[in-house]
Structure formats: C-alpha cells, structure tokens
Design a protein around this motif. Structure first.
Motif, short mmCIF file in Angstrom:
data_model
loop_
_atom_site.label_atom_id
_atom_site.label_comp_id
_atom_site.label_asym_id
_atom_site.label_seq_id
_atom_site.Cartn_x
_atom_site.Cartn_y
_atom_site.Cartn_z
N GLN A 1 0.89 -1.21 0.03
CA GLN A 1 0.19 0.10 -0.02
C GLN A 1 1.00 1.38 -0.06
O GLN A 1 1.87 1.42 0.84
N LEU A 2 0.43 2.27 -0.78
CA LEU A 2 1.15 3.55 -0.80
C LEU A 2 0.70 4.27 0.31
O LEU A 2 -0.29 4.10 0.64
N PRO A 3 1.89 5.02 0.89
CA PRO A 3 1.11 6.04 1.93
C PRO A 3 -0.03 6.81 1.60
O PRO A 3 -0.33 7.48 0.52
N SER A 4 -0.97 7.22 2.56
CA SER A 4 -2.08 7.87 2.52
C SER A 4 -1.90 8.94 3.31
O SER A 4 -1.65 8.91 4.53
N LEU A 5 -2.45 10.18 2.93
CA LEU A 5 -2.74 11.31 3.85
C LEU A 5 -3.60 11.04 5.09
O LEU A 5 -4.72 10.44 4.77
N PRO A 6 -3.40 11.66 6.10
CA PRO A 6 -4.45 11.41 7.17
C PRO A 6 -5.69 12.15 6.82
O PRO A 6 -5.68 12.86 6.15
N ILE A 7 -6.88 11.34 7.48
CA ILE A 7 -8.35 12.00 7.10
C ILE A 7 -8.34 13.53 7.46
O ILE A 7 -9.04 14.23 6.69
N ILE A 8 -7.63 13.96 8.50
CA ILE A 8 -7.85 15.17 8.93
C ILE A 8 -7.43 16.04 7.95
O ILE A 8 -7.87 17.27 7.65
N THR A 9 -6.25 15.90 7.29
CA THR A 9 -5.75 16.81 6.42
C THR A 9 -6.56 16.73 4.92
O THR A 9 -6.49 18.05 4.54
N PHE A 10 -7.43 15.70 4.46
CA PHE A 10 -8.23 15.88 3.35
C PHE A 10 -9.16 16.83 4.01
O PHE A 10 -9.72 17.85 3.30
N GLU A 11 -9.87 16.56 5.30
CA GLU A 11 -10.92 17.37 5.76
C GLU A 11 -10.63 19.00 5.65
O GLU A 11 -11.45 19.79 5.34
N ILE A 12 -9.14 19.22 6.30
CA ILE A 12 -9.01 20.74 6.29
C ILE A 12 -8.79 21.23 4.67
O ILE A 12 -9.21 22.19 4.64
N ARG A 13 -8.47 20.54 3.94
CA ARG A 13 -8.05 20.92 2.39
C ARG A 13 -9.60 21.23 1.87
O ARG A 13 -9.79 22.12 1.14
N LYS A 14 -10.57 20.28 2.18
CA LYS A 14 -11.82 20.61 1.60
C LYS A 14 -12.48 21.53 2.40
O LYS A 14 -12.97 22.34 1.53
N ALA A 15 -12.20 21.84 3.53
CA ALA A 15 -12.81 23.01 4.09
C ALA A 15 -12.22 24.47 3.55
O ALA A 15 -12.90 25.33 3.47
N MET A 16 -10.81 24.26 3.21
CA MET A 16 -10.28 25.48 2.86
C MET A 16 -10.55 25.92 1.29
O MET A 16 -10.73 26.87 0.94
N GLU A 17 -11.45 25.13 0.52
CA GLU A 17 -12.02 25.23 -0.75
C GLU A 17 -13.14 26.04 -0.60
O GLU A 17 -13.53 26.58 -1.45
N GLN A 18 -13.78 26.21 0.66
CA GLN A 18 -14.99 26.86 0.94
C GLN A 18 -14.68 28.43 1.06
O GLN A 18 -14.00 28.75 1.96
N SER A 19 -15.23 29.30 0.26
CA SER A 19 -15.22 30.73 0.04
C SER A 19 -15.36 31.42 1.74
O SER A 19 -15.03 32.15 1.88
N ASN A 20 -16.46 30.82 2.43
CA ASN A 20 -16.99 31.16 3.39
C ASN A 20 -16.50 30.63 4.75
O ASN A 20 -16.99 30.75 5.84
N LEU A 21 -15.44 30.01 4.74
CA LEU A 21 -14.86 29.35 5.88
C LEU A 21 -14.32 30.29 6.67
O LEU A 21 -13.49 31.14 6.27
N SER A 22 -14.59 30.34 8.02
CA SER A 22 -14.38 31.26 9.03
C SER A 22 -13.03 30.78 9.94
O SER A 22 -12.68 29.51 9.76
N MET A 23 -12.37 31.72 10.24
CA MET A 23 -11.09 31.44 11.17
C MET A 23 -11.44 30.61 12.23
O MET A 23 -10.86 29.67 12.76
N VAL A 24 -12.46 30.75 13.10
CA VAL A 24 -13.12 29.98 13.98
C VAL A 24 -13.18 28.56 13.70
O VAL A 24 -12.93 27.68 14.39
N GLU A 25 -13.99 28.52 12.36
CA GLU A 25 -14.46 27.01 12.08
C GLU A 25 -13.13 26.29 11.86
O GLU A 25 -12.94 25.07 12.14
N LEU A 26 -11.89 26.75 11.15
CA LEU A 26 -10.81 26.22 10.89
C LEU A 26 -10.21 25.96 12.10
O LEU A 26 -9.72 24.57 12.22
#
Length: 291
Positions: A31-56
C-alpha cells in the motif's frame, strides 16, 4: 577478500531484490502512503470561500500533534511576532489560512513515513534534509522574483519529492533497507512514477503532478515566462550544488529556467544565483524550520 568481507557482501541483497520490493509497491501489492483523514478534511474546508477562522481552528484542534506544530512554528523567530500566539485562532490570524494549510501539508507528509529501523531513519532524515533545503531555496527564489506565489512553490517543492519518500516507505524490514547509493539509484529509477501515483491518490492539483514530471529536466521545451516548474528546478539546482550531491551539473546559464530570468535577477556569483549565494544562511534557517 577476507572472510568477513565475503560474508558482508553475501548478506547484502542483490539490486534485483530492491527492484522487486518497489515493483510490489507500483503494482499495488504493497500500500502506498495515504494522507491522514484530517488533512483531507482541512483541504476540503479550505476550498469553501465562506470558511471562518473560528471554524478552521475548531477543525485543527482535532489533531493535537498538528496543533502543537502550528503553535511552535508561529512562535518561532522565523515569524518574529512580538506577541507569540497562545491559541490556534491566534495562529490563523497571524499566519493566514493559506500558510496554515501549507504547514498542515508539510506536517502530514513528514508524519506519513514512519521509521522502521535505525538505518531506515537515517535514510529518511537525509531525504527530508535535502527536501527541506530544496523547498526553502525554491521559495526564497520565488519571493525574490515575485512572479510565482511562494506558497505554491513551497508546496510544489515538497510534492515533487513525495516519490523519493515513497521509495523509502517500501522498505519496512531492516534487512531490506538499502544503503544510500542504492537508495539514490532506486529514486532515479522509480521516484517520478511513485510520486505521480501517490499524488493522484491524494487528489492534488494538476499543477503539482506537472512539476513532478518536469523536475530535474534542465533543458525544458516550454517557452514563455518563468513558471512553477522552473522555480523548483532552480531550487533543485542550487540544493545539489550546495550539498555537492551531484558533481556533473551543467553551468547554470545553460539551463532553461535560468534563461528565462531577466536582469538583475540573473546575476551569477560562485556558479549560482547572486540572491541565493549571498543569502544562504537565511535560507538554511528557513530549511531548519521545516526539518
């Protein structure tokens, strides 16, 4: 040849054994290395234009190790804040969301590759040290040129070396871990392929895949202004030069990336760009912060 030398030579795996291990990784048997699930979630959240600093900040608190890294980085002399941050929200305000995402990716990539033996750890640390220097050189050059976003450059420099780390991840048994010359030879043969496969698995932007394919090509074919791959190649060139890793480098003026530079950015001293060679200590401080 002594008996001891004969036994050591006999104990050393044949290069074909290393190739088989990498082949298993390429074919999916390992198996090739996989990114942690939290990393994908952070990247997905960052794609939202209305993401607030508090939410992040709330999302980041779910990973204590990452939170500690962010607080340490934001409090370092490299940032130079008169009021070191006390909370993750302070960190985000100080660094900005894009830089937080970048550091998250750096931490995630570094944490992916666990060390299985002392020999394995030495190879990893050596690979990461070279990666950090290359990334810092590339970013410093980008900041000086002001033609490519430095945050993109740092991320691309890290992504371009994922394949070399993936090669190392194949060797989980201490008796299979190659020595440094063999590891370098395996990287030259397999790193690009493994890098592309791994980054596709991580669903990264297409621009990073392109960089993996073009890194190390001193004579490129693409005309036009300097681009992301050019900056990474300039960083790689200087990393190899400064560490004496490769002695048959072409003259800097002969590589495509250099030929795209205008005055005064193309000034050369001691075989390298003036902006690099006169600021190498500052660049090494940045590299150390990534290490």
């Amino acid at each position: 040849m002594s008996v001891m030398e004969s036994s050591v030579q006999a104990a050393k795996p044949d290069y074909s054994v290393y190739r088989r291990v990498i082949g298993d990784l390429l074919s999916g048997n390992e198996q090739l290395p996989s990114l942690p699930i939290i990393t994908f979630e952070i990247r997905k959240a960052m794609e939202q234009s209305n993401l607030s600093m508090v939410e992040l900040s709330k999302l980041l608190t779910r990973d204590p190790a990452l939170s500690a890294v962010l607080l340490k980085y934001a409090s370092s002399p490299l940032i130079g804040s008169q009021n070191p941050p006390q909370t993750l929200l302070d960190v985000i305000r100080l660094l900005g969301m894009n830089q937080v995402e970048r550091i998250t990716m750096v931490h995630s990539i570094k944490s992916l590759f666990s060390m299985h033996s002392a020999k394995h750890k030495r190879l990893f640390l050596e690979a990461w040290r070279r990666l950090a220097l290359k990334a810092s050189l590339s970013t410093y050059i980008a900041k000086h040129l002001k033609q490519v976003v430095p945050d993109h450059v740092l991320m691309a420099a890290l992504m371009s070396e994922v394949g070399t780390l993936a090669v190392l991840s194949a060797f989980k048994k201490s008796d299979e871990t190659p020595d440094i010359p063999t590891y370098i030879a395996l990287c030259r043969e397999y790193a690009k392929s493994l890098g592309v496969i791994t980054l596709k698995k991580w669903q990264v932007d297409e621009q990073y895949l392109k960089v993996v394919q073009e890194v190390g090509k001193w004579q490129g074919e693409s005309p036009g202004p300097i681009n992301l791959s050019d900056i990474i190649n300039l960083g790689l060139y200087h990393a190899l030069k400064l560490t004496h890793t490769k002695t048959d480098l072409p003259p800097l003026k002969d590589i495509t990336a250099y030929q795209k530079l205008d005055e005064p950015h193309n000034k050369i001293i001691a075989g390298g760009l003036d902006v690099v060679m006169t600021n190498i200590q500052e660049i090494r401080v940045v590299a150390k912060s990534l290490f």
